[in-house]
Write an enzyme that holds these catalytic residues in place. Sequence first.
Site, short mmCIF file in Angstrom:
data_model
loop_
_atom_site.label_atom_id
_atom_site.label_comp_id
_atom_site.label_asym_id
_atom_site.label_seq_id
_atom_site.Cartn_x
_atom_site.Cartn_y
_atom_site.Cartn_z
N LYS A 72 -51.85 20.99 9.32
CA LYS A 72 -50.57 21.54 9.76
C LYS A 72 -49.41 21.02 8.92
O LYS A 72 -49.29 19.82 8.71
CB LYS A 72 -50.33 21.21 11.24
CG LYS A 72 -49.17 21.96 11.85
CD LYS A 72 -49.38 22.12 13.34
CE LYS A 72 -48.26 22.88 14.00
NZ LYS A 72 -47.97 24.19 13.45
N GLY A 127 -49.73 13.06 8.37
CA GLY A 127 -50.82 12.97 7.39
C GLY A 127 -50.73 14.03 6.32
O GLY A 127 -50.95 13.76 5.13
N CYS A 128 -50.41 15.24 6.71
CA CYS A 128 -50.32 16.35 5.76
C CYS A 128 -49.15 16.14 4.81
O CYS A 128 -49.24 16.44 3.62
CB CYS A 128 -50.19 17.68 6.50
SG CYS A 128 -51.63 18.01 7.54
N THR A 129 -48.05 15.61 5.33
CA THR A 129 -46.88 15.33 4.50
C THR A 129 -47.21 14.23 3.49
O THR A 129 -46.91 14.36 2.30
CB THR A 129 -45.68 14.93 5.38
OG1 THR A 129 -45.38 16.02 6.26
CG2 THR A 129 -44.46 14.61 4.52
N ALA A 154 -49.59 15.77 0.74
CA ALA A 154 -48.93 16.71 -0.17
C ALA A 154 -47.89 16.00 -1.04
O ALA A 154 -47.73 16.32 -2.22
CB ALA A 154 -48.30 17.85 0.61
#
Length: 150
Positions: free
Chosen positions: A40, A45-47, A50
């Site tokens: 998401k 974690g995704c931030t 990326a």
Amino acid sequence: MKTLQKGDKAPTFLGRDQDGNEHHLADYKGKKLVIFFYPKANTPGCTAEACDLRDNFARFEADNYALLGVSADNPKAQGNFKNKFEFPFPLIADEDKVVIQAFGVWGPKKFMGKEYDGIHRTTFIIDENGIIDEVIAKVKTKAHAAQILD
């Protein structure tokens, strides 16, 4: 959930990014493609993942890599995520999960004792000829570029 492995031919795919532009596997022939699936946009974690890829983008470019992020977020969420963190790579808004399922990264997950279906954070490295060179299932979100490049 079918699991793609090193040596498999990468699935041909068509995904639309945050701006509605189409991306096909064939567009990346002659380059190494890092396609990273994340649960998401704008989550911690995704931030971290990326942003680590963004911070090492020059190294990827120098080694003839293209990067493509994929989640089931809508184009607006992907666009906000990309703009907020100034990602130099496109983010596929795969709301209908066609690309996600083609790569076999959708399936049962567990979080805080609850089971649900979701995206398994997985990265595929595809060589210049469309063959999967590596599958990273245990992504280190804060050091993901090193997992790929080192």
